[in-house]
Design a protein around this motif. Sequence first.
Motif, mmCIF file in Angstrom:
data_model
loop_
_atom_site.group_PDB
_atom_site.id
_atom_site.type_symbol
_atom_site.label_atom_id
_atom_site.label_comp_id
_atom_site.label_asym_id
_atom_site.label_seq_id
_atom_site.Cartn_x
_atom_site.Cartn_y
_atom_site.Cartn_z
ATOM 1 N N TYR A 91 -5.553 -2.231 7.689
ATOM 2 C CA TYR A 91 -4.671 -2.823 8.701
ATOM 3 C C TYR A 91 -5.489 -3.071 9.963
ATOM 4 O O TYR A 91 -5.304 -4.055 10.651
ATOM 5 C CB TYR A 91 -3.475 -1.904 8.987
ATOM 6 N N ILE A 134 -7.658 1.698 4.286
ATOM 7 C CA ILE A 134 -6.542 2.426 3.676
ATOM 8 C C ILE A 134 -6.745 2.469 2.158
ATOM 9 O O ILE A 134 -6.395 3.438 1.497
ATOM 10 C CB ILE A 134 -5.197 1.721 4.017
ATOM 11 N N THR A 173 0.758 10.705 -3.490
ATOM 12 C CA THR A 173 1.592 11.368 -2.484
ATOM 13 C C THR A 173 1.940 10.377 -1.366
ATOM 14 O O THR A 173 1.402 9.258 -1.331
ATOM 15 C CB THR A 173 0.826 12.561 -1.868
ATOM 16 N N ALA A 218 -0.517 7.695 0.418
ATOM 17 C CA ALA A 218 -1.726 7.535 -0.406
ATOM 18 C C ALA A 218 -2.246 6.093 -0.394
ATOM 19 O O ALA A 218 -3.442 5.853 -0.615
ATOM 20 C CB ALA A 218 -1.434 7.968 -1.843
ATOM 21 N N LYS A 230 -0.135 3.420 -1.930
ATOM 22 C CA LYS A 230 0.474 2.710 -3.069
ATOM 23 C C LYS A 230 1.061 1.351 -2.651
ATOM 24 O O LYS A 230 0.751 0.330 -3.257
ATOM 25 C CB LYS A 230 1.580 3.573 -3.713
ATOM 26 N N THR A 231 1.918 1.393 -1.614
ATOM 27 C CA THR A 231 2.564 0.140 -1.190
ATOM 28 C C THR A 231 1.519 -0.852 -0.692
ATOM 29 O O THR A 231 1.573 -2.042 -1.010
ATOM 30 C CB THR A 231 3.613 0.436 -0.090
ATOM 31 N N HIS A 290 6.731 8.423 -7.318
ATOM 32 C CA HIS A 290 6.361 9.801 -6.987
ATOM 33 C C HIS A 290 6.776 10.725 -8.119
ATOM 34 O O HIS A 290 6.523 11.915 -8.083
ATOM 35 C CB HIS A 290 7.132 10.283 -5.748
HETATM 36 N N1 LIG Z 1 1.751 -1.992 8.853
HETATM 37 C C1 LIG Z 1 0.914 -0.965 8.934
HETATM 38 N N2 LIG Z 1 0.048 -0.856 9.953
HETATM 39 C C2 LIG Z 1 -0.825 0.182 10.042
HETATM 40 N N3 LIG Z 1 -0.915 1.172 9.108
HETATM 41 C C3 LIG Z 1 -0.066 1.094 8.076
HETATM 42 C C4 LIG Z 1 0.879 0.050 7.923
HETATM 43 N N4 LIG Z 1 1.568 0.258 6.776
HETATM 44 C C5 LIG Z 1 1.073 1.388 6.234
HETATM 45 N N5 LIG Z 1 0.093 1.889 7.017
HETATM 46 C C6 LIG Z 1 -0.692 3.115 6.743
HETATM 47 O O1 LIG Z 1 -1.328 2.967 5.490
HETATM 48 C C7 LIG Z 1 -1.359 4.224 4.814
HETATM 49 C C8 LIG Z 1 -0.805 4.031 3.419
HETATM 50 O O2 LIG Z 1 0.554 3.679 3.513
HETATM 51 P P1 LIG Z 1 1.381 3.179 2.261
HETATM 52 O O3 LIG Z 1 2.725 2.799 2.750
HETATM 53 O O4 LIG Z 1 0.579 2.162 1.553
HETATM 54 O O5 LIG Z 1 1.437 4.508 1.379
HETATM 55 P P2 LIG Z 1 2.360 4.905 0.159
HETATM 56 O O6 LIG Z 1 1.480 5.577 -0.834
HETATM 57 O O7 LIG Z 1 3.137 3.725 -0.307
HETATM 58 O O8 LIG Z 1 3.330 5.980 0.820
HETATM 59 P P3 LIG Z 1 4.827 6.440 0.495
HETATM 60 O O9 LIG Z 1 4.764 7.180 -0.810
HETATM 61 O O10 LIG Z 1 5.154 7.334 1.628
HETATM 62 O O11 LIG Z 1 5.691 5.219 0.437
HETATM 63 C C9 LIG Z 1 -0.575 5.205 5.678
HETATM 64 O O12 LIG Z 1 -1.504 5.985 6.406
HETATM 65 C C10 LIG Z 1 0.220 4.314 6.598
HETATM 66 O O13 LIG Z 1 0.438 4.936 7.821
#
Ligand SMILES: Nc1ncnc2c1ncn2[C@@H]1O[C@H](COP(=O)(O)OP(=O)(O)OP(=O)(O)O)[C@@H](O)[C@H]1O
Length: 234
Positions: free
Chosen positions: A12, A18, A37, A40, A42-43, A191
């Motif tokens: 980002y 990330i 977790t 991590a 994923k999204t 999860h």
């Molecule tokens: N728009 C954004 N701007 C800055 N950092 C972001 C943004 N979206 C996500 N992040 C950061 O990227 C990292 C990964 O986030 P992500 O949402 O991809 O994780 P995730 O594995 O899907 O989590 P969860 O299981 O909680 O949904 C996190 O540290 C989050 O804070």
Amino acid sequence: MILEVNHVNGWYTKDKHIIEDVHFQVEAGKIYALLGTNGAGKTTLLHILTSIHSQYSGEIYVCGEKLTPDNIVRLKQQRYFIPDHPDLFDEMSPLAFMEFVHGLYGKTFDIQRFQQLCGAFAFETYVHQKISTLSLGNRQKTALINGLLLQCPLLIMDEPLVGLDVVAIETFYQELRAYVAQGNSALLSTHLFQVVDSVCDEAFILHQGKIKDHVVVNKQRSMKETFFRVIEHE
Ligand SMILES: Nc1ncnc2c1ncn2[C@@H]1O[C@H](COP(=O)(O)OP(=O)(O)OP(=O)(O)O)[C@@H](O)[C@H]1O
């Protein structure tokens, strides 16, 4: 190969990756899980794979073709993404929404299959109702039925079970298996170990932005045990 991900880094802000050096492949006929977790990545990774997030390096091949800024729109037809909170058109009915998306994807709307899926998901009563008036689970069913109907080679889903009741979850497992048996593939983030054990063929364990393990799901051994072994080594 339906999807090939080669050394992908995502960010980002440029100073913090990330997603770090992620590489894996997705074959036709299989269901894959992305397990990790909170936070991590994923999204973020799913958004990179579906061209929602463009800040990345590395190579992504969809159905053998390298994704570039020039072919994003064309390759969109090869993959359908269901986010964790699907953005549906609230004023439309589920039927109108699905017909609209099929039009966007240049696909024929298979009314017979639509009726079968509505029956399987106990969704017949809701097909003409405004989406804004649907419950969380029925909104999710709208997105899932639409994804299963579209028949894109790659179905990508972020936490697809959100809001579904236990009957719908079993139906989803069955329908997803039938979907990939037709030569498609699916990648879903979750999860829940139970989802992986129940329906997935393989799982990628994502931890702090890196794929730490690629596991073939083994009915004799629970995913939970494997997952904790992998992340506790960090
Ligand atoms: N728009 C954004 N701007 C800055 N950092 C972001 C943004 N979206 C996500 N992040 C950061 O990227 C990292 C990964 O986030 P992500 O949402 O991809 O994780 P995730 O594995 O899907 O989590 P969860 O299981 O909680 O949904 C996190 O540290 C989050 O804070």
